[in-house]
Design a protein around this motif. Structure first.
Motif, PDB file in Angstrom:
ATOM      1  N   LEU B 347       1.542 -11.897  -6.961  1.00 50.90           N
ATOM      2  CA  LEU B 347       2.351 -10.680  -7.028  1.00 50.90           C
ATOM      3  C   LEU B 347       1.480  -9.433  -7.026  1.00 50.90           C
ATOM      4  CD1 LEU B 347       4.862 -12.131  -9.579  1.00 50.90           C
ATOM      5  CD2 LEU B 347       5.505 -11.237  -7.346  1.00 50.90           C
ATOM      6  N   VAL B 348       0.338  -9.510  -7.728  1.00 47.02           N
ATOM      7  CA  VAL B 348      -0.595  -8.378  -7.677  1.00 47.02           C
ATOM      8  C   VAL B 348      -1.074  -8.183  -6.239  1.00 47.02           C
ATOM      9  CG1 VAL B 348      -2.816  -7.502  -8.460  1.00 47.02           C
ATOM     10  CG2 VAL B 348      -1.349  -8.701 -10.054  1.00 47.02           C
ATOM     11  N   GLY B 349      -1.352  -9.313  -5.579  1.00 51.52           N
ATOM     12  CA  GLY B 349      -1.824  -9.227  -4.202  1.00 51.52           C
ATOM     13  C   GLY B 349      -0.814  -8.559  -3.286  1.00 51.52           C
ATOM     14  N   VAL B 350       0.459  -8.833  -3.511  1.00 51.28           N
ATOM     15  CA  VAL B 350       1.512  -8.254  -2.671  1.00 51.28           C
ATOM     16  C   VAL B 350       1.409  -6.732  -2.672  1.00 51.28           C
ATOM     17  CG1 VAL B 350       3.990  -7.856  -2.520  1.00 51.28           C
ATOM     18  CG2 VAL B 350       3.123 -10.169  -2.870  1.00 51.28           C
ATOM     19  N   GLY B 365       8.675   3.011 -10.178  1.00 47.59           N
ATOM     20  CA  GLY B 365       9.969   2.911  -9.518  1.00 47.59           C
ATOM     21  C   GLY B 365      10.027   1.990  -8.327  1.00 47.59           C
ATOM     22  N   LEU B 366       9.063   1.057  -8.211  1.00 47.35           N
ATOM     23  CA  LEU B 366       9.051   0.212  -7.021  1.00 47.35           C
ATOM     24  C   LEU B 366      10.289  -0.682  -6.919  1.00 47.35           C
ATOM     25  CD1 LEU B 366       5.325  -0.914  -6.732  1.00 47.35           C
ATOM     26  CD2 LEU B 366       6.505   0.935  -5.576  1.00 47.35           C
ATOM     27  N   ALA B 367      10.988  -0.904  -8.044  1.00 48.59           N
ATOM     28  CA  ALA B 367      12.136  -1.816  -8.007  1.00 48.59           C
ATOM     29  C   ALA B 367      13.194  -1.355  -7.015  1.00 48.59           C
ATOM     30  CB  ALA B 367      12.745  -1.943  -9.398  1.00 48.59           C
ATOM     31  N   SER B 368      13.349  -0.041  -6.869  1.00 53.76           N
ATOM     32  CA  SER B 368      14.383   0.433  -5.953  1.00 53.76           C
ATOM     33  C   SER B 368      13.956   0.255  -4.502  1.00 53.76           C
ATOM     34  CB  SER B 368      14.697   1.903  -6.226  1.00 53.76           C
ATOM     35  OG  SER B 368      13.537   2.666  -6.032  1.00 53.76           O
ATOM     36  N   GLN B 369      12.634   0.218  -4.285  1.00 51.02           N
ATOM     37  CA  GLN B 369      12.118   0.086  -2.930  1.00 51.02           C
ATOM     38  C   GLN B 369      11.946  -1.375  -2.521  1.00 51.02           C
ATOM     39  OE1 GLN B 369      11.747   2.890  -1.121  1.00 51.02           O
ATOM     40  NE2 GLN B 369      11.461   1.481   0.594  1.00 51.02           N
ATOM     41  N   MET B 370      11.549  -2.206  -3.487  1.00 52.60           N
ATOM     42  CA  MET B 370      11.246  -3.608  -3.210  1.00 52.60           C
ATOM     43  C   MET B 370      11.981  -4.504  -4.215  1.00 52.60           C
ATOM     44  SD  MET B 370       7.137  -2.963  -2.877  1.00 52.60           S
ATOM     45  CE  MET B 370       6.719  -4.540  -2.159  1.00 52.60           C
ATOM     46  N   PRO B 371      13.290  -4.587  -4.110  1.00 57.66           N
ATOM     47  CA  PRO B 371      14.061  -5.280  -5.173  1.00 57.66           C
ATOM     48  C   PRO B 371      13.704  -6.758  -5.330  1.00 57.66           C
ATOM     49  CG  PRO B 371      15.452  -4.695  -3.288  1.00 57.66           C
ATOM     50  CD  PRO B 371      14.154  -4.003  -3.087  1.00 57.66           C
ATOM     51  N   MET B 372      13.481  -7.452  -4.219  1.00 56.03           N
ATOM     52  CA  MET B 372      13.183  -8.874  -4.322  1.00 56.03           C
ATOM     53  C   MET B 372      11.833  -9.074  -5.005  1.00 56.03           C
ATOM     54  SD  MET B 372      14.095 -11.400  -1.252  1.00 56.03           S
ATOM     55  CE  MET B 372      12.831 -10.868  -0.129  1.00 56.03           C
ATOM     56  N   TYR B 373      10.871  -8.239  -4.614  1.00 50.46           N
ATOM     57  CA  TYR B 373       9.541  -8.294  -5.222  1.00 50.46           C
ATOM     58  C   TYR B 373       9.632  -8.007  -6.717  1.00 50.46           C
ATOM     59  CZ  TYR B 373       4.798  -6.648  -6.298  1.00 50.46           C
ATOM     60  OH  TYR B 373       3.575  -6.446  -6.863  1.00 50.46           O
ATOM     61  N   GLY B 443       8.084   4.121   1.771  1.00 53.19           N
ATOM     62  CA  GLY B 443       8.262   3.266   2.941  1.00 53.19           C
ATOM     63  C   GLY B 443       7.873   1.812   2.747  1.00 53.19           C
ATOM     64  N   LEU B 444       7.492   1.417   1.534  1.00 54.02           N
ATOM     65  CA  LEU B 444       6.967   0.065   1.349  1.00 54.02           C
ATOM     66  C   LEU B 444       8.010  -0.995   1.682  1.00 54.02           C
ATOM     67  CD1 LEU B 444       4.732   0.020  -1.814  1.00 54.02           C
ATOM     68  CD2 LEU B 444       4.154   0.432   0.561  1.00 54.02           C
ATOM     69  N   ALA B 445       7.559  -2.023   2.380  1.00 52.33           N
ATOM     70  CA  ALA B 445       8.472  -3.107   2.740  1.00 52.33           C
ATOM     71  C   ALA B 445       8.525  -4.139   1.624  1.00 52.33           C
ATOM     72  CB  ALA B 445       7.989  -3.760   4.024  1.00 52.33           C
ATOM     73  N   ASP B 446       9.672  -4.794   1.513  1.00 54.92           N
ATOM     74  CA  ASP B 446       9.844  -5.836   0.502  1.00 54.92           C
ATOM     75  C   ASP B 446       9.072  -7.085   0.938  1.00 54.92           C
ATOM     76  OD1 ASP B 446      10.680  -7.125  -1.746  1.00 54.92           O
ATOM     77  OD2 ASP B 446      12.787  -6.599  -1.524  1.00 54.92           O
ATOM     78  N   LEU B 447       9.178  -8.165   0.186  1.00 55.94           N
ATOM     79  CA  LEU B 447       8.414  -9.379   0.450  1.00 55.94           C
ATOM     80  C   LEU B 447       8.599  -9.869   1.881  1.00 55.94           C
ATOM     81  CD1 LEU B 447       9.124 -11.486  -2.753  1.00 55.94           C
ATOM     82  CD2 LEU B 447       7.119 -10.117  -2.242  1.00 55.94           C
ATOM     83  N   THR B 448       7.504 -10.296   2.480  1.00 54.85           N
ATOM     84  CA  THR B 448       7.607 -10.947   3.786  1.00 54.85           C
ATOM     85  C   THR B 448       7.990 -12.418   3.556  1.00 54.85           C
ATOM     86  OG1 THR B 448       5.320 -11.675   3.746  1.00 54.85           O
ATOM     87  CG2 THR B 448       5.745  -9.495   4.667  1.00 54.85           C
ATOM     88  N   PRO B 449       8.484 -13.095   4.590  1.00 51.55           N
ATOM     89  CA  PRO B 449       8.828 -14.514   4.419  1.00 51.55           C
ATOM     90  C   PRO B 449       7.654 -15.337   3.906  1.00 51.55           C
ATOM     91  CG  PRO B 449       9.704 -13.693   6.475  1.00 51.55           C
ATOM     92  CD  PRO B 449       8.881 -12.588   5.903  1.00 51.55           C
TER      93      PRO B 449
END
Lengths: 640, 499
Positions: B347-350, B365-373, B443-449
């Protein structure tokens, strides 16, 4: 007598389905699907609870339904299972949790109608219901602890539900960490009991087993009782760990109603009642329970007098009412404590829902100084809130009357006249702060901002108000004074499970006279509220100005938060940063290590010149070293 | 299946050879070769799990061949309840860390070759039952680790790698000396750990003490136990994500595994004697000190590293307890810490891959940008906090149950540290994921597959072991109780024979 009843698992399965649905399907399925599923599963759990309750009533007194789902932790002699037990006490709790829970879920549909995160909200709420039902249905202490921390988790998640606000996130964290203090006590209490039993070769943590071997617990009863009490003060917001509850009010109001008023915060009372056989062994710990309850009840009521945020008043009121429950169980009147727990779930849940209805109508306004004269425009909210207020003030006939009266009477009978008096004074304060709240919001002149169009809430919100309103009025009738109709039916139902150690006979002769004293206190509180907030509304301000030191002490909640923060927050952080991390770790230990490294380096100054930073050179050197070591082995082998 | 342990150990090595001879210009296949040669390892581990006999204390799937017979050195592999869970853990973590390595962009050939060599070394340590062979694997594992940190690491990689190397070198030398001592002063000269354990009473008390301390320091460095822990935060901060995952997920367990396999089994009387001070007290210091230091960190990865120090303390405390509950809890905690901390480092690596820094105060506030992460991070954080219903709770509570009667004060500190853990974990979570969104990271993207695929299996394991810990505990009981009994019985000093 016990009977297997596998359907008990359904009580947990339904909310679990709700959690999974709302997390994985909900956001795509849309609002209506979430509303139906999230609320429906709790109604389904309630229905199964009623079914089990009917089965239990058909069985002889003291019976229980059970189901063992699967073995859980097994380490040599220590065995625990995921197993559920539904006896009279769990039955009351299950029905309260799922019943009041279902009504509040229903209300949430309306309250959260404008929030985009509805799926996450219902996922958390369902998870809470699941955890709380695990807590009350668990047949052993360790599984109970799963529910115990599970509800703490949900409390954290829901307090910080609107996580974009840093303060809300902080308040959620505070609630969890303060509860962790209590949880450490809970775990140590479990260990104390387990090791006392293990000394006799008994490795059990289930309640039936503990009760059967209660005699072995006698030597550690006081210690275990006090450690578990620490856990109870965390969850149930009693002195010294109550500080998280007022701050928990930043969560959505239905959360405050369900978790921080009706159910979770009563877990401590339930736990003490569940372990009544342990507390029966230790009058000392019992007395501590009662004193903590009495002092907290009084203390919190004084703070409630001066708060201007409507939810904060109710929060301190909850702390105060929980104090009454602790007084009750501390006096050995376990059934009375549970009785007040139940009626409180009705009227305090309702008070919060009414507050939510007001806040919803005023678009988020919580300051009572910006309310007033709302009763015409919100008649249903007003009527139900009045019923709840009369119930909490223990007006004869309303639910709170029967339960609070019983606790005060039992406290007096147990010989704690001082605590009884404190309880009576608190009853007066209760009437004062509750009618202050009612007058400031619904009566007097309107101080509502003119741009707000106040309207009554939609039926999905008012129907729950009406249901809880009826229960706030009539919920106490299950326990009438002896000789009246069915008499103390509630106590009779619980008695076989709870306690036979203290006589719970008929209300004493003194009962009537004691009741009159308490009623006089309530009446005084009401009259004071009437004078201060209806007749001469300027008076409270003048009193506050005159006694400003006392006023500020109360408004700042006796500065307890500031004190805790200084001792436990700042001090620990300063110490770990400056002494441990910088001092010991980087300074001392790494100083030695780097010193040794430098020594090696200085000695190897010649070889250092060949260190070009080139990886291949390093690899070569390493390989040479490895060959050297291998050669050393060969040498060893040869020498032998 | 014949020779499953040889296969599970050396299959990665075949992959390494293939990678090294992979033609130039075909580097894109290298990572898939690594996947292809760690997957069978996972499958064999599953086969071992399914076929493991849980009721015996004896060695299973044993392979015993003469290697250097003149000097009683054998190629002796086998697993029992002490090692089976670690074999499983190693297979899982190595497979996942190959996927975590996909972000490595320079020197892929060398990187994956070393990674697979490291894999063989680690697996070998857990299956070797000949001390000499164990030591060879132990050394094999150190070399690739040094390079993986020193070459593919962060800005201060050389300092971190050399620090790691110096510490572990000291440990290796001490283990080597103890091994030779056990060989020369044994009833019969042998490196066979089963035989050494069977003749445990042969060694004099003085010898046991000296050898025990030497071995203990060697293993304590790996755990890492206070005060030998300062290499860990530096190594973690500099190491690439996959290497951190392996380091925390598997490597640290070798320290406590070594103590169980060698100190406890072969030197039970000294273990009994030193349990209080060197395992109990040191373990408790680890728990409390690690948590307090974690609280003080400003670097996300360093904070997780210190939390490892704290959580490994429970393993030591559980072993020190010398009770069935304690020792079972300790080994279960090794497994649980492996899976949970692997999640944490992934998770740190992500976030490091996206933001290129790890300063806790620099997010928000990353939760709003990357909810799954954020949701998976929350899951892992609560798992690390020992939330009941998740795996670490079971192991920590078993440790506390086990330790309570013998060491009440340490148990109180251990239980009380759960408060500190909740404090720093939630504080970190709040600063990174909650509060208003830091505009920089809009602009951060959430988890990749790929990231999702690495994290979710670990989360499922954590959840299952929370409600059904018997899946692992069932493997351990017989052997661990046997070892524990041996230590408990051995408190009477053995007759002095040598020296």
């Amino acid at each position: 007598m016990t009977a297997q009843f596998p359907a008990l698992a359904l009580i947990l399965l339904f909310p679990a389905i709700g959690v999974v649905f709302n997390i994985f399907v909900g956001p795509r399925a849309g609002r209506n699907a979430v509303n139906v599923a999230g609320t429906g599963v709790i109604f389904a759990a309630f229905a199964v609870g009623l079914w089990a309750f009917a089965r239990l009533l058909a069985m002889p007194a003291g019976a229980a339904l059970e189901v063992t789902l699967w073995p859980w932790i097994i380490a040599d002699q220590f065995h625990t299972a995921i197993a559920l037990r539904f006896d009279a006490l769990s039955a009351v709790m299950t029905l309260v949790v799922s019943g009041v829970g279902a009504v509040i879920h229903l209300y949430s549909i309306g309250y959260m109608a404008h929030d985009e995160d509805y799926a996450r909200y219902f996922a958390y709420m369902n998870l809470f219901a699941l955890s709380m039902l695990v807590l009350v249905l668990a047949d052993n202490l360790l599984l109970m602890f799963v529910g115990w921390e599970g509800v703490g988790l949900c409390s954290y998640l829901l307090i910080a539900f609107w996580y974009g606000n840093a303060q809300f996130a902080y308040n959620g964290r505070k609630a969890f960490v303060v509860n962790r203090v209590g949880d450490a006590g809970f775990i140590l209490g479990i260990l104390t009991m387990l090791s006392a039993l293990a000394a006799h070769g008994v490795w059990t943590l289930n309640f039936a087993g503990l009760q059967a071997h209660a005699a072995m617990l006698a030597p550690v009863a006081t210690m275990a009782g006090l450690l578990l009490l620490l856990g109870a003060t965390g969850k149930s917001a009693q002195i010294p760990l109550y500080v998280w509850l007022p701050d928990a009010m930043v969560g959505p109001t239905p959360v405050s109603a369900l978790i921080h008023a009706a159910t979770m915060v009563t877990a401590g009372v339930y736990m003490i009642a569940r372990l009544h056989f342990l507390y029966a062994l230790t009058p000392d710990a019992m007395h501590v329970v009662a004193v903590i309850g009495g002092v907290t009840a009084f203390f919190a009521a004084t703070v409630a007098l001066v708060q201007s945020d409507i939810k904060r008043v109710l929060a301190y009121s909850t702390i105060s009412q929980l104090g009454y429950m602790f007084m009750g169980v501390g006096a050995g009147a376990f059934a009375a404590g549970i009785f007040h727990l139940m009626t409180h779930a009705f009227f305090k849940g309702l008070l919060f829902l009414c507050a939510g209805s007001i806040i919803h109508a005023l678009k988020g306004e919580q300051d009572m100084n910006r309310m007033g004269a709302l009763w015409r425009r919100m008649p249903i909210t007003y009527a139900t809130m009045l019923a709840a207020t009369l119930a909490i003030c223990a007006v004869p006939g309303f639910s709170g009357y029967f339960s609070k009266d019983l606790i005060l009477e039992r406290t007096f009978e147990a010989g704690d006249e001082g605590l009884w008096l404190l309880g009576v004074i608190t009853a007066g304060l209760t009437a004062l702060y509750m009618f202050r709240l009612l007058f400031l919001t619904f009566h007097g002149t309107s101080r509502v901002a003119p741009d707000k169009h106040v309207h009554e809430s939609p039926p999905v919100m008012t129907v729950p108000l009406i249901i809880l309103g009826l229960l706030s009025v009539a919920g106490g009738w299950v326990e009438l004074p002896p000789g009246w109709l069915w008499g103390g039916a509630f106590s009779r139902f619980l008695m076989p499970v709870l306690c036979r150690s203290r006589s719970q006979a008929a209300h004493g002769a003194a009962g009537g006279a004691l009741g009159v004293v308490a009623m006089l206190a309530t009446l005084t509180g009401f009259l004071l509220a009437y004078i201060l907030y209806i007749q001469s509304p300027a008076l409270p301000g003048r009193i506050a100005a005159r006694a400003s030191a006392l006023y500020h002490l109360l408004v700042r909640k006796y500065y307890v938060d500031e004190l805790y923060n200084l001792i436990f927050g700042r001090f620990l952080f300063w110490g770990s940063t400056n002494v441990l991390s910088r001092g010991v770790d980087s300074g001392l230990i790494d100083g030695i290590v780097d010193g040794a490294g430098l020594g090696v380096e200085a000695a190897g100054e010649v070889t250092r010149r060949s260190a070009t930073g080139n990886v291949q050179v390093y690899a070569f050197v390493y390989l040479a070293g490895a060959v050297g070591i291998a050669a050393y082995y060969v040498y060893l082998v040869m020498v032998r | 299946m014949t020779h499953p342990l040889t296969l599970i150990t050396f299959i990665p090595l075949i992959g390494m050879v293939l990678i090294l001879i992979c033609p130039k210009g075909q580097e894109k296949f290298i990572r898939w070769i690594a996947v292809l040669f760690t997957l069978p390892q996972l499958l064999i581990a599953g086969w071992l799990y399914a076929n493991f006999n849980t009721s015996t204390t004896s060695v299973q799937f044993a392979e015993h061949y003469a290697w250097i017979p003149a000097y009683h050195i054998f190629y002796f592999l086998g697993v029992d309840g002490i090692s089976i869970s670690m074999v499983l853990l190693t297979a899982i973590i190595c497979f996942i860390s190959v996927f975590a390595s996909f972000t490595i962009e320079r020197g892929e050939r060398g990187y994956y070759a070393l990674l697979l060599l490291l894999d063989t070394g680690m697996m070998g340590v857990f299956v070797a039952l000949d001390f000499f062979l164990f030591y060879v694997f132990w050394e094999v594992m150190l070399l690739p680790m040094y390079f993986l940190i020193g070459v593919w690491g962060g800005p201060r990689r050389e300092y971190a790698a050399i620090k790691f190397f110096l510490y572990t070198l000291l440990g290796s030398v001490l283990i080597l000396l103890a091994m030779l001592g056990l060989y020369y002063y044994g009833a019969t000269p042998t490196f066979d750990m089963v035989e050494l354990a069977a003749n445990a009473s042969h060694y004099s008390m003085t010898f046991q003490r000296v050898a025990w301390i030497a071995l203990f320091i060697g293993f304590a460095i790996k755990i890492p136990a206070f005060p030998f822990h300062t290499w860990l935060p530096d190594a973690h901060v500099e190491a690439p994500t996959a290497i951190s995952v392996i380091l925390a997920g598997v490597l640290l367990k070798m320290g406590t595994y070594g103590i169980l396999r060698i100190n406890f089994s072969i030197l039970p009387a000294a273990s009994h004697e030193f349990a209080f001070w060197l395992l109990g007290v040191v373990g408790t210091i680890n728990i409390v000190y690690g948590a307090l230091c974690a609280m003080a960190q400003t670097d996300y990865k360093k904070l997780i590293a210190y939390s490892s120090v704290s959580h490994m303390g429970y393993v030591m405390l559980g072993m020190a307890a010398l009770t069935e509950a304690g020792i079972n809890g300790a080994v279960l905690q090794m497994f649980n810490h492996g899976t949970i901390t692997a999640m944490l480092f992934l998770l740190v690596g992500v976030i490091y891959d996206r933001a290129h820094h790890r300063e806790i105060a620099g997010f928000g506030g990353l939760a709003s940008q990357m909810p799954m992460y954020a949701a998976l991070t929350g899951f892992a954080f609560f798992a690390a906090m020992g939330l009941p219903g998740l795996s670490a709770f079971i192991s920590e509570v078993l440790v506390l149950i086990g330790a309570w009667r013998r060491y009440p004060m340490m148990t109180i500190l251990g239980a009380g540290t759960a408060i500190l853990t909740a404090g720093y974990m939630l504080w970190t979570f709040q600063r990174i994921y909650l509060g208003p969104l830091n505009e920089k990271y809009k602009g951060l993207a959430d988890l990749t597959p790929r990231e999702f695929f690495m994290l979710v299996p670990l989360a499922i394991i954590v959840l299952i072991l929370g409600v059904y810990p018997h899946a692992i505990l069932g493997l351990l009981g017989a052997s661990l109780n046997h070892v524990n009994q041996a230590v408990l019985m051995a408190h009477a000093p053995a007759a002095a024979i040598l020296p």
